[in-house]
Design a protein around this motif. Structure first.
Motif, short mmCIF file in Angstrom:
data_model
loop_
_atom_site.label_atom_id
_atom_site.label_comp_id
_atom_site.label_asym_id
_atom_site.label_seq_id
_atom_site.Cartn_x
_atom_site.Cartn_y
_atom_site.Cartn_z
N ARG A 23 0.83 -1.20 0.00
CA ARG A 23 0.00 0.00 0.00
C ARG A 23 0.87 1.26 0.00
O ARG A 23 1.96 1.29 0.56
CB ARG A 23 -0.93 0.01 1.22
N GLU A 24 0.34 2.30 -0.61
CA GLU A 24 1.08 3.56 -0.73
C GLU A 24 1.43 4.13 0.64
O GLU A 24 2.52 4.70 0.84
CB GLU A 24 0.26 4.57 -1.52
N ARG A 25 0.54 3.93 1.60
CA ARG A 25 0.80 4.45 2.94
C ARG A 25 2.01 3.78 3.57
O ARG A 25 2.87 4.46 4.16
CB ARG A 25 -0.44 4.24 3.82
N LEU A 26 2.12 2.45 3.42
CA LEU A 26 3.26 1.73 3.96
C LEU A 26 4.54 2.13 3.25
O LEU A 26 5.60 2.32 3.88
CB LEU A 26 3.03 0.22 3.83
N LEU A 27 4.46 2.31 1.94
CA LEU A 27 5.64 2.70 1.17
C LEU A 27 6.09 4.11 1.56
O LEU A 27 7.30 4.38 1.66
CB LEU A 27 5.32 2.64 -0.32
N ARG A 28 5.14 5.00 1.80
CA ARG A 28 5.47 6.37 2.21
C ARG A 28 6.19 6.37 3.56
O ARG A 28 7.18 7.07 3.76
CB ARG A 28 4.22 7.23 2.25
N ARG A 29 5.67 5.56 4.49
CA ARG A 29 6.32 5.46 5.80
C ARG A 29 7.72 4.87 5.68
O ARG A 29 8.65 5.28 6.39
CB ARG A 29 5.47 4.62 6.74
N ALA A 30 7.87 3.90 4.79
CA ALA A 30 9.18 3.28 4.59
C ALA A 30 10.17 4.31 4.04
O ALA A 30 11.34 4.34 4.46
CB ALA A 30 9.07 2.10 3.63
N ARG A 31 9.71 5.17 3.12
CA ARG A 31 10.60 6.19 2.58
C ARG A 31 10.97 7.21 3.66
O ARG A 31 12.13 7.64 3.74
CB ARG A 31 9.94 6.89 1.40
N GLU A 32 10.03 7.58 4.49
CA GLU A 32 10.33 8.51 5.58
C GLU A 32 11.35 7.92 6.53
O GLU A 32 12.28 8.61 6.98
CB GLU A 32 9.04 8.86 6.33
N GLN A 33 11.19 6.65 6.86
CA GLN A 33 12.14 5.99 7.73
C GLN A 33 13.51 5.87 7.05
O GLN A 33 14.55 6.08 7.67
CB GLN A 33 11.62 4.59 8.11
N SER A 34 13.49 5.55 5.77
CA SER A 34 14.74 5.42 5.03
C SER A 34 15.52 6.72 5.01
O SER A 34 16.75 6.72 5.11
CB SER A 34 14.43 4.96 3.60
N ASP A 35 14.81 7.83 4.89
CA ASP A 35 15.47 9.13 4.80
C ASP A 35 16.12 9.56 6.12
O ASP A 35 16.88 10.53 6.15
CB ASP A 35 14.47 10.19 4.35
#
Length: 428
Positions: free
Chosen positions: A137-149
């Motif tokens: 889901r886009e929400r999970l991917l968005r959170r993953a990118r925030e964590q990655s950054d």
């Protein structure tokens, strides 16, 4: 004491059997990495279309990283704009679709396992892409990118950040045969060995100990080897579980795969076991740091499913074609050193390795080894991909291996980042 000697003897025999193949594989990988820039990779991995995933797999196979460096590099690609699915495909290919793995499988287990490895790998990537398309889901991917950054460090960050490719004009052969090309190959070769050595030694020692101390009857019961249909059904499920628990990844799990195959695990179970090298507990913890706990759990579930399904596919395909070798013929190499083709190949390739190590030591390589741990660079920092080695017939120094996070130690004649302690050093 006899049991310990037996275990070490098995480990030593397996080591001697695969030494030349490892040197050959890492040399070929170094040659490819010396002429392929990582900045090029990032530009081509912007979506999850089939063509992009095929490119991801190709670039990953060419990069030939240890599992920890592959995971760190995939995160780096994702942060720089690569599609998440494409980055994961790159990660899988860089540990499971590489030359050295195929050669070692052929030597220790038979060519059928090499063929199965390179057949099942693309299947695993396709399955993973479908799972991502359906469940991510886009929400999970968005959170993953925030964590990655956030840039939390995992393992082998410095190694993953270094781009040691050869810059300058000219074609593949001209750049590769230049003095800078030789230096680039030497640096990549030694760094890849340094990255993989821990897991390789651990894998050989664990395989030697299990092969010497654990009776075959235990494995036959564990893998339901006396019930062929049941063994085929549970093998691709048990294989990844064993991989997760052993803490050994990348090429280091091949010696243990030999022991499992001899013990009775199914053909597909062996392949699934090898594919699960990116799910060992330390790497799952790195996923948690990189992408958050939810994404780590998602990767565990999807990678496990993809590895198991690839194992089933290989079992059905190779079984239907009659290509699965007779398990009764499986044995551990125990001959030791003798005057045969293996010994002559080992001598020849060990001489090549010595030449590359000498070049590495004479061109500032020791400082690079100290930076292998390192720290991830900031998002979008081109220091992550670096400027590479100076081209033009070998004239020029190291380019900027990394301009951030403590990796700027090799800014040379063609570099553009912050000066490091070897600024201006020209490559011999």
């Amino acid at each position: 004491m006899d049991a310990i000697v037996h275990a070490l003897s098995l480990a030593g025999s397996m080591t001697w059997e695969v030494t030349w193949a490892l040197i050959l594989g890492f040399t070929l990988s170094a040659v490819v990495q010396a002429v392929v820039r990582r900045s090029t990779v990032v530009r081509l991995l912007g979506d999850d279309r089939p063509r992009t995933l095929a490119l991801s797999a190709g670039f990953g196979a060419a990069s030939s990283s240890c599992s920890y460096a592959a995971v760190a590099l995939a995160r780096s690609l994702f942060r720089k704009g690569a599609d998440f699915t494409a980055a994961m495909a790159f990660e899988i290919a860089s540990t499971n679709l590489v030359v050295e793995l195929g050669v070692i499988l052929a030597l220790l287990m038979g060519w059928q396992f090499t063929a199965a490895e390179f057949t099942g790998g693309p299947i695993m990537i396709v399955v993973l892409a479908v799972l991502f398309r359906v469940f991510l889901r886009e929400r999970l991917l968005r959170r993953a990118r925030e964590q990655s950054d956030k840039g939390l460090a995992g393992s082998m960050e410095g190694h993953a950040a270094m781009d040691m490719s050869v810059g300058g004009e000219g074609g593949f052969a001209r750049r590769l045969l230049s003095r800078a090309g030789f230096t680039s190959v030497a640096h990549i070769f030694v760094m890849e060995w340094a990255a993989i050595l821990r897991d390789l030694v651990a894998g050989l020692l664990i395989a030697g100990a299990i092969g010497a101390w654990v009776p075959d009857d235990f494995w036959r019961s564990f893998f339901l080897a006396d019930h062929p249909l049941a063994a085929k059904l549970v093998g691709p499920l048990i294989g990844p579980v064993v991989a997760i628990a052993t803490f050994v990844c990348s090429i280091g799990n091949v010696p243990l795969a030999v022991v499992l195959w001899k013990g009775g695990i199914s053909f597909g179970g062996v392949i699934a076991f090898i594919y699960a090298d990116l799910l060992i507990l330390p790497i799952l913890n790195i996923y948690r740091k990189y992408y958050g706990a939810r994404m780590a759990a998602f990767l565990l579930a999807t990678f496990f499913t993809a590895a198991a399904l690839a194992g089933y596919a290989v079992e059905l395909l190779f079984g239907g074609l009659g290509l699965i070798p007779d398990q009764a013929d499986a044995k551990l190499p125990e001959e030791g050193i003798g005057w045969n083709y293996t010994t002559w190949l080992n001598i020849a390739f060990l001489l090549l390795a010595v030449a590359l190590v000498v070049r590495f030591l004479r061109t500032g390589g020791v400082g690079m080894l100290r930076m292998m741990g390192g720290a991830p660079s900031a998002e979008g920092d081109e220091g992550d991909v670096g400027q590479g080695h100076g081209g033009h017939g070998g004239h020029g120094g190291h380019g900027q291996h990394s301009g951030h996070g403590g990796h700027g130690a090799h800014t040379g004649h063609n570099g553009h980042g912050a000066p490091g302690p070897h600024e201006g050093r020209q490559l011999p």
